[in-house]
Design a protein around this motif. Structure first.
Motif, PDB file in Angstrom:
ATOM      1  N   VAL A 215      39.754  51.012  87.850  1.00 17.11           N
ATOM      2  CA  VAL A 215      38.326  50.778  88.064  1.00 17.11           C
ATOM      3  C   VAL A 215      38.062  49.299  88.339  1.00 17.11           C
ATOM      4  CG1 VAL A 215      36.016  50.982  87.081  1.00 17.11           C
ATOM      5  CG2 VAL A 215      37.740  52.702  86.558  1.00 17.11           C
ATOM      6  N   GLN A 216      37.223  49.043  89.331  1.00 15.07           N
ATOM      7  CA  GLN A 216      36.805  47.690  89.663  1.00 15.07           C
ATOM      8  C   GLN A 216      35.287  47.572  89.515  1.00 15.07           C
ATOM      9  OE1 GLN A 216      39.055  45.271  90.302  1.00 15.07           O
ATOM     10  NE2 GLN A 216      40.680  46.819  90.026  1.00 15.07           N
ATOM     11  N   GLY A 217      34.802  46.335  89.471  1.00 20.35           N
ATOM     12  CA  GLY A 217      33.371  46.097  89.378  1.00 20.35           C
ATOM     13  C   GLY A 217      32.914  45.928  87.949  1.00 20.35           C
ATOM     14  N   GLN A 218      31.645  45.550  87.792  1.00 13.93           N
ATOM     15  CA  GLN A 218      31.080  45.340  86.458  1.00 13.93           C
ATOM     16  C   GLN A 218      29.864  46.240  86.253  1.00 13.93           C
ATOM     17  OE1 GLN A 218      30.529  41.064  85.591  1.00 13.93           O
ATOM     18  NE2 GLN A 218      32.317  41.371  84.266  1.00 13.93           N
ATOM     19  N   PHE A 219      29.633  46.571  84.986  1.00 10.57           N
ATOM     20  CA  PHE A 219      28.597  47.512  84.605  1.00 10.57           C
ATOM     21  C   PHE A 219      27.797  46.941  83.437  1.00 10.57           C
ATOM     22  CE2 PHE A 219      32.017  49.726  86.619  1.00 10.57           C
ATOM     23  CZ  PHE A 219      31.434  50.738  87.362  1.00 10.57           C
ATOM     24  N   ASP A 220      26.551  47.401  83.324  1.00  8.85           N
ATOM     25  CA  ASP A 220      25.712  46.963  82.196  1.00  8.85           C
ATOM     26  C   ASP A 220      26.283  47.450  80.876  1.00  8.85           C
ATOM     27  OD1 ASP A 220      23.336  45.677  83.579  1.00  8.85           O
ATOM     28  OD2 ASP A 220      23.369  47.635  84.562  1.00  8.85           O
ATOM     29  N   HIS A 221      26.860  48.672  80.879  1.00  8.66           N
ATOM     30  CA  HIS A 221      27.467  49.238  79.676  1.00  8.66           C
ATOM     31  C   HIS A 221      28.674  50.079  80.066  1.00  8.66           C
ATOM     32  CE1 HIS A 221      23.913  47.968  77.468  1.00  8.66           C
ATOM     33  NE2 HIS A 221      23.147  48.652  78.318  1.00  8.66           N
ATOM     34  N   VAL A 222      29.534  50.299  79.100  1.00 11.94           N
ATOM     35  CA  VAL A 222      30.683  51.188  79.267  1.00 11.94           C
ATOM     36  C   VAL A 222      30.680  52.167  78.102  1.00 11.94           C
ATOM     37  CG1 VAL A 222      33.201  51.363  79.381  1.00 11.94           C
ATOM     38  CG2 VAL A 222      32.033  49.404  80.431  1.00 11.94           C
ATOM     39  N   VAL A 223      30.888  53.442  78.390  1.00 15.55           N
ATOM     40  CA  VAL A 223      31.063  54.435  77.333  1.00 15.55           C
ATOM     41  C   VAL A 223      32.356  55.192  77.600  1.00 15.55           C
ATOM     42  CG1 VAL A 223      28.560  54.703  77.036  1.00 15.55           C
ATOM     43  CG2 VAL A 223      29.814  56.310  78.471  1.00 15.55           C
ATOM     44  N   GLY A 251      26.661  43.188  77.799  1.00 12.57           N
ATOM     45  CA  GLY A 251      26.660  44.636  77.700  1.00 12.57           C
ATOM     46  C   GLY A 251      27.335  45.151  76.446  1.00 12.57           C
ATOM     47  N   LEU A 252      27.283  46.458  76.254  1.00 14.03           N
ATOM     48  CA  LEU A 252      27.897  47.105  75.097  1.00 14.03           C
ATOM     49  C   LEU A 252      28.892  48.172  75.549  1.00 14.03           C
ATOM     50  CD1 LEU A 252      24.760  47.569  72.793  1.00 14.03           C
ATOM     51  CD2 LEU A 252      26.633  45.937  72.456  1.00 14.03           C
ATOM     52  N   PHE A 253      29.951  48.289  74.787  1.00 14.11           N
ATOM     53  CA  PHE A 253      30.967  49.320  75.011  1.00 14.11           C
ATOM     54  C   PHE A 253      30.922  50.271  73.828  1.00 14.11           C
ATOM     55  CE2 PHE A 253      35.813  50.173  74.620  1.00 14.11           C
ATOM     56  CZ  PHE A 253      35.681  51.429  75.208  1.00 14.11           C
ATOM     57  N   LEU A 254      30.605  51.553  74.088  1.00 17.55           N
ATOM     58  CA  LEU A 254      30.611  52.550  73.028  1.00 17.55           C
ATOM     59  C   LEU A 254      31.845  53.427  73.179  1.00 17.55           C
ATOM     60  CD1 LEU A 254      27.855  54.492  71.300  1.00 17.55           C
ATOM     61  CD2 LEU A 254      29.790  55.788  72.220  1.00 17.55           C
ATOM     62  N   LEU A 255      32.656  53.424  72.142  1.00 16.40           N
ATOM     63  CA  LEU A 255      33.878  54.221  72.091  1.00 16.40           C
ATOM     64  C   LEU A 255      33.681  55.358  71.095  1.00 16.40           C
ATOM     65  CD1 LEU A 255      36.879  54.770  72.595  1.00 16.40           C
ATOM     66  CD2 LEU A 255      37.424  52.975  70.941  1.00 16.40           C
ATOM     67  N   HIS A 256      33.754  56.582  71.598  1.00 18.00           N
ATOM     68  CA  HIS A 256      33.616  57.790  70.779  1.00 18.00           C
ATOM     69  C   HIS A 256      34.988  58.455  70.763  1.00 18.00           C
ATOM     70  CE1 HIS A 256      31.369  61.723  69.776  1.00 18.00           C
ATOM     71  NE2 HIS A 256      32.608  62.131  70.063  1.00 18.00           N
ATOM     72  N   THR A 257      35.625  58.497  69.595  1.00 21.03           N
ATOM     73  CA  THR A 257      36.981  59.026  69.547  1.00 21.03           C
ATOM     74  C   THR A 257      37.288  59.703  68.224  1.00 21.03           C
ATOM     75  OG1 THR A 257      39.339  58.446  69.752  1.00 21.03           O
ATOM     76  CG2 THR A 257      37.914  56.814  68.719  1.00 21.03           C
ATOM     77  N   MET A 258      38.141  60.721  68.291  1.00 24.52           N
ATOM     78  CA  MET A 258      38.741  61.242  67.071  1.00 24.52           C
ATOM     79  C   MET A 258      39.736  60.212  66.557  1.00 24.52           C
ATOM     80  SD  MET A 258      39.441  65.299  67.836  1.00 24.52           S
ATOM     81  CE  MET A 258      40.127  65.107  69.475  1.00 24.52           C
ATOM     82  N   GLY A 259      40.060  60.294  65.269  1.00 24.49           N
ATOM     83  CA  GLY A 259      40.991  59.325  64.709  1.00 24.49           C
ATOM     84  C   GLY A 259      41.650  59.832  63.446  1.00 24.49           C
ATOM     85  N   MET A 260      42.618  59.053  63.006  1.00 31.20           N
ATOM     86  CA  MET A 260      43.359  59.354  61.785  1.00 31.20           C
ATOM     87  C   MET A 260      43.211  58.198  60.806  1.00 31.20           C
ATOM     88  SD  MET A 260      44.936  62.314  62.252  1.00 31.20           S
ATOM     89  CE  MET A 260      46.358  62.354  61.161  1.00 31.20           C
TER      90      MET A 260
END
Length: 373
Positions: A215-223, A251-260
């Motif tokens: 992926v190239q370019g910039q974004f206001d947010h990343v999810v 900007g803000l990066f929201l990471l939604h993930t399962m985990g241990m």
């Protein structure tokens, strides 16, 4: 060792969790093939899952059986099989999530037919944990989750968002419709791209067949929702660097993930073989190390208990629609997916698996971040 001795050993282990062979409780195992005991002792979780697929045992409540087994730490009693040792060793020396392999891994699970997922998931086709606060059905829980993500990144009309691992476009469509956002969603699964483009038609949404590393370019947010599980621990740093490279300074990066709750380098053998090849649930230690000097942690929200409700609802949909799916998939697939959905629900109920939403910024928000729930 003879069958009776093996049966005594397995029964003794299960009894620690109040699980009994051919007992009357709904979480007890009903054994149909006496070779079950040898298979489980020698093959561990792989043998347990495969023997269920083969009809060697049944259980009225697989989810509760798994929950009780995990809460009683039975995995610490049973020895890791040679296969488990081998897979753990190979995971330490090999990267199973390089670009070509990553695409093939995802396609094995996500390209098996959109009809299956349309009948199993909610109306927006969100294949991740719903947010059941103030919800009493799967559709509402998934809308709550999508709205929660938008609120957590303070999404505003006209902002541009990158959705890494966009699935069938559930977040992209919701963010465009409800918040007026422009979204670029990427996935490596062909069938997801095809249907996501149809579902998002007419909206300011672009769905790409693309690896996150390209992926190239910039974004206001990343999810990124339900994607980190497929990244692989050797690639967490690259994953974080990619998100940061694509994210504007404020900007803000929201990471939604399962985990241990602990770090691993290889997945459960059954899951790896039949469901999610070369996937791995991350630990906070692994994710934290990967984001060092890249991101500031603004918020961490664990609502893993909600995945129990989500998976049970998905199974009900799957089960109720099985007549429509059976001709294409067959009965072995039914037992595989019943075991997968219910055993995973039990794992979240036991709090063995977690579900995190993590909000990250590049340099820390001035004045701090106000948590959203």
């Amino acid at each position: 060792m003879d069958t009776k001795s093996l049966q005594r050993d397995v029964a003794a282990i299960l009894a620690r969790a109040d699980i009994h062979i051919n007992g009357s409780n709904p979480w007890d195992l009903q054994i149909h093939n006496q070779q079950f005991y040898k298979r489980v002792i020698t093959q561990g979780t792989l043998g347990l899952g495969e023997s269920y697929m083969d009809g060697w045992w049944d259980c009225e409540q697989i989810d509760e059986f798994v929950c009780r087994a995990l809460r009683a730490d039975l995995y610490k009693v049973a020895r890791l099989t040679w296969r488990g040792w081998l897979e753990a060793l190979l995971a330490k020396v090999m990267n199973h999530q390089v670009k070509g392999k990553a695409a093939r891994n995802a396609q094995i699970h996500y390209d098996i037919g959109n009809k299956l997922y349309q009948l199993m998931l909610d109306k927006r086709m969100a294949y991740s944990c719903g947010y059941w606060k103030n919800a009493n059905n799967l559709d509402q829980a998934q809308e709550n989750k999508l709205d929660l993500i938008c609120r957590k990144i303070y999404l505003q009309p006209g902002q541009r968002v990158l959705d890494i691992g966009c699935g069938w476009g559930s977040f992209a469509k919701f963010a465009a419709e409800r918040y007026g956002a422009e979204v670029v969603g990427i996935t490596v699964a062909h069938e997801q791209v095809k249907l996501a483009r149809e579902l998002c038609q007419g909206l300011p949404v672009e769905i790409r067949l693309q690896d996150y590393r390209d992926v190239q370019g910039q974004f206001d947010h990343v999810v990124s929702v339900g994607m980190a599980e497929h990244v692989g621990y050797r690639n967490y740093r690259t994953y974080m660097q990619t998100a940061a490279r694509c994210l504007k300074p404020d900007g803000l990066f929201l990471l939604h993930t399962m985990g241990m709750a602990y770090s691993r380098t290889s997945a459960d053998p059954f899951t790896n073989k039949y469901l999610f090849p070369n996937s791995l649930l991350p630990s906070l230690k692994q994710l934290g190390g990967a984001m060092e000097n890249i991101f500031v942690l603004e918020d961490l929200h664990n609502f893993g208990a909600h995945y129990d409700y989500t998976l049970l609802a998905m199974f009900r949909n799957f089960d109720q629609n099985w007549e429509l799916l059976q001709p294409e998939y067959g009965d072995l697939f039914y037992r595989l997916w019943k075991y997968y959905l219910l055993s995973t629900a039990g794992s979240f109920r036991a709090r063995n698996n977690q579900l995190w939403q993590i909000v990250l910024s590049k340099k820390g928000l001035m004045g701090g971040y106000e948590s959203v729930r």
